[in-house]
Scaffold this motif. Structure first.
Motif, short mmCIF file in Angstrom:
data_model
loop_
_atom_site.label_atom_id
_atom_site.label_comp_id
_atom_site.label_asym_id
_atom_site.label_seq_id
_atom_site.Cartn_x
_atom_site.Cartn_y
_atom_site.Cartn_z
N LEU A 340 0.87 -1.18 0.00
CA LEU A 340 0.00 0.00 0.00
C LEU A 340 0.90 1.22 0.00
CD1 LEU A 340 -2.41 -1.21 2.84
CD2 LEU A 340 -2.70 -1.53 0.37
N GLN A 341 0.56 2.23 -0.81
CA GLN A 341 1.44 3.40 -0.90
C GLN A 341 0.63 4.65 -1.25
OE1 GLN A 341 2.77 2.07 -5.42
NE2 GLN A 341 4.33 2.95 -4.11
N ILE A 342 1.20 5.80 -0.88
CA ILE A 342 0.60 7.09 -1.17
C ILE A 342 1.71 8.11 -1.26
CG2 ILE A 342 0.22 7.73 1.25
CD1 ILE A 342 -2.48 8.95 0.34
N PHE A 343 1.51 9.16 -2.07
CA PHE A 343 2.54 10.16 -2.32
C PHE A 343 2.01 11.54 -1.99
CE2 PHE A 343 3.23 6.52 -4.97
CZ PHE A 343 4.61 6.32 -4.96
N THR A 344 2.83 12.31 -1.28
CA THR A 344 2.44 13.68 -1.00
C THR A 344 2.62 14.54 -2.25
OG1 THR A 344 4.62 14.59 -0.38
CG2 THR A 344 3.37 13.42 1.34
N LYS A 345 2.02 15.69 -2.25
CA LYS A 345 2.35 16.70 -3.24
C LYS A 345 3.72 17.28 -2.85
CE LYS A 345 -2.39 17.99 -4.40
NZ LYS A 345 -3.39 19.09 -4.49
N PRO A 346 4.39 18.01 -3.75
CA PRO A 346 5.67 18.63 -3.37
C PRO A 346 5.52 19.45 -2.09
CG PRO A 346 5.34 18.83 -5.73
CD PRO A 346 4.06 18.26 -5.17
N VAL A 347 6.54 19.41 -1.24
CA VAL A 347 6.46 20.07 0.06
C VAL A 347 7.07 21.47 0.04
CG1 VAL A 347 6.37 17.92 1.36
CG2 VAL A 347 8.60 18.96 0.84
N GLN A 348 7.33 21.98 -1.16
CA GLN A 348 7.77 23.36 -1.33
C GLN A 348 7.21 23.86 -2.65
OE1 GLN A 348 10.50 20.80 -1.23
NE2 GLN A 348 9.54 20.49 -3.21
N ASP A 349 7.41 25.14 -2.95
CA ASP A 349 6.81 25.71 -4.16
C ASP A 349 7.34 25.06 -5.43
OD1 ASP A 349 4.99 27.62 -3.09
OD2 ASP A 349 6.68 28.87 -2.53
N ARG A 350 8.63 24.79 -5.48
CA ARG A 350 9.15 24.10 -6.66
C ARG A 350 8.57 22.69 -6.73
NH1 ARG A 350 15.47 25.44 -8.05
NH2 ARG A 350 15.61 27.49 -7.08
N PRO A 351 8.18 22.24 -7.91
CA PRO A 351 7.64 20.87 -8.04
C PRO A 351 8.77 19.85 -8.07
CG PRO A 351 7.61 21.96 -10.17
CD PRO A 351 8.10 22.99 -9.18
N THR A 352 9.44 19.72 -6.91
CA THR A 352 10.59 18.81 -6.83
C THR A 352 10.39 17.79 -5.71
OG1 THR A 352 11.73 20.53 -5.52
CG2 THR A 352 12.25 20.41 -7.87
N VAL A 353 10.79 18.09 -4.51
CA VAL A 353 10.83 17.11 -3.42
C VAL A 353 9.44 16.79 -2.87
CG1 VAL A 353 11.75 16.61 -1.13
CG2 VAL A 353 13.12 17.92 -2.76
N PHE A 354 9.17 15.48 -2.72
CA PHE A 354 7.95 15.04 -2.06
C PHE A 354 8.26 13.78 -1.26
CE2 PHE A 354 7.94 13.18 -6.32
CZ PHE A 354 7.63 11.85 -6.10
N TYR A 355 7.24 13.19 -0.61
CA TYR A 355 7.46 12.03 0.24
C TYR A 355 6.42 10.95 -0.06
CZ TYR A 355 10.71 14.98 2.69
OH TYR A 355 11.77 15.79 2.96
N GLU A 356 6.78 9.73 0.30
CA GLU A 356 5.91 8.57 0.10
C GLU A 356 5.74 7.85 1.43
OE1 GLU A 356 6.06 4.19 -2.20
OE2 GLU A 356 7.59 5.71 -2.61
N VAL A 357 4.55 7.32 1.65
CA VAL A 357 4.30 6.42 2.78
C VAL A 357 3.95 5.06 2.19
CG1 VAL A 357 2.97 5.97 4.87
CG2 VAL A 357 3.44 8.34 4.18
N ILE A 358 4.57 4.00 2.71
CA ILE A 358 4.41 2.68 2.13
C ILE A 358 4.26 1.63 3.23
CG2 ILE A 358 6.92 2.34 1.98
CD1 ILE A 358 6.45 0.82 -0.65
N GLN A 359 3.35 0.71 3.01
CA GLN A 359 3.19 -0.44 3.91
C GLN A 359 3.40 -1.70 3.09
OE1 GLN A 359 -0.42 -0.61 6.34
NE2 GLN A 359 -0.46 -2.85 6.19
#
Length: 388
Positions: A340-359
């Motif tokens: 199971l997985q989900i992805f955040t939107k970018p955590v800053q204004d630039r569409p670069t870094v984001f995070y994933e949660v996975i089980q």
């Protein structure tokens, strides 16, 4: 184009086992940011971290402020420059925005690892050095990897301090932290590095040669594509397979892929996202959403198709699909298990870094079956930004 169930390629050949020198796990990740104090608050309030340690003027650090946050075994170090003429950090920030600078590994036999890396042509950013305080000593070395990113090797020995020598207690405990729901993100599962087109293979070979990592899993653009975009990916790992480093590159398509968008806005190769393991992703995502974390939206048709496919699957998903749909959590599976997985939107204004949660539920893949839906979700966001 309709893409059916996709299976990544797994590799059984681990290559020769390193005679000595061992990578055990991710130690921590260092991000260079514009304002470490404010970033610390964001990671604590939005993503569920807690302040762990601090280095700054009050601890004798005259050039750099560092706020360290932790969630179980996940440690992030947020650093900012004090001085207006700090060219190295300043140039990095202007070019890349808030971004991962260093991915650190806990190692055993640092001397052998550095010796071997030198023999294999590694660029040594800083050769072996030692730091100590009343809690013991730690040994380090740093080498260059893709783009401006580095890897630091950390040999902790029996060090007993909060984090590392030179760090003190956090200067401030946010009263909001105790009032917000726990996310319980456990460890770092993998860290993804995006590369410009046709550079992935060279980076994968660098990990093979320099660190004696091996190929664990891969997909290419004949497997992962939408109507508009595509990617290729190779996952590199250490001998014990406790550290996973996927290496991505864009592939030609009708329009710009999210990998290419990252490369354009980041200014080259760099860390795209970090995946955190959760033992209970429903609890984690419910808490993260309550904290205001933004996630990518998944088309409703995804869950209609998923329910139909699971009817014929040997694997039965234990979680309630209605709840997974309400939280926008993706499901990938094979005959042995599922994730199971989900992805955040970018955590800053630039569409670069984001995070994933996975089980992970007896599944060692990386969501290949979800890449099409994930890319389509990214494409919706890219279109909003005018970058598709």
């Amino acid at each position: 184009m309709k893409v059916e169930k996709v299976v990544g390629t797994s590799y059984e050949d681990k290559g020769p086992k390193p005679p000595s020198g061992k990578f055990t796990h991710f130690d921590h990740v260092t991000l260079w940011v514009g304002n470490a104090k404010q970033a610390c608050t964001y990671y604590c309030v939005r993503l569920g971290f807690q302040p762990l340690a601090y280095q700054g003027l009050e601890t004798g650090s005259r050039k750099v402020a560092a706020h360290v946050v932790r969630q179980n075994k996940v440690i992030l170090v947020l650093k900012s420059a004090y001085e207006p003429d700090d060219k190295e950090m300043g140039d990095h920030l202007v070019r890349h925005g808030d971004a991962t600078k260093d991915v650190a590994f806990t190692v055993e036999d640092l001397d052998e690892i550095v010796k071997r890396a030198k023999e294999r042509g590694a660029t040594i950013v800083r050769d072996i050095w030692e730091e100590s305080d009343e809690n013991g000593k730690v040994r380090f070395a740093t080498i260059q990897t893709y783009g401006d990113t580095t890897h630091t090797f950390v040999e902790r020995g029996d060090y007993q301090g909060l984090f590392l020598p030179g760090y003190g207690k956090p200067p401030f405990e946010d009263p909001l932290c105790a009032k917000l729901p726990s996310c319980d993100l456990e460890i770092m599962d993998h860290i993804v590095g995006n590369q410009p087109d046709l550079e992935m293979e060279d980076v994968a070979k660098w990990y093979e040669s320099t660190l004696m990592f091996h190929r664990f899993w891969s997909v290419d653009d004949t497997q992962i594509y939408t109507e508009y975009s595509a990617l290729r990916s190779i996952v590199m790992t250490n001998w014990e397979e406790t550290i996973k480093m996927p290496i991505n590159e864009p592939a030609a398509g009708k329009k710009k892929s999210q990998i290419q968008e990252y490369v354009d806005y980041y200014g080259g190769a760099g860390v795209q996202h970090i995946a955190f393991i959760s033992k209970d992703i429903i609890k984690a995502v419910t808490a993260l959403r309550a904290r205001g974390t933004e996630f990518l939206e998944v088309p409703k048709a995804y869950y209609t198709t998923l329910r139909e496919k699971l009817k014929n699957s040997k694997v039965k998903v234990a979680e309630d699909l209605d709840i997974l749909e309400s939280l926008q959590i993706l499901v990938d599976y094979d005959d042995n298990g599922y994730l199971l997985q989900i992805f955040t939107k970018p955590v800053q204004d630039r569409p670069t870094v984001f995070y994933e949660v996975i089980q992970r539920c007896n599944h060692t893949g990386f969501g290949a079956g979800n890449f099409k839906s994930l890319f389509e979700s990214f494409e919706v966001e890219q279109d909003k930004r005018g970058n598709l």
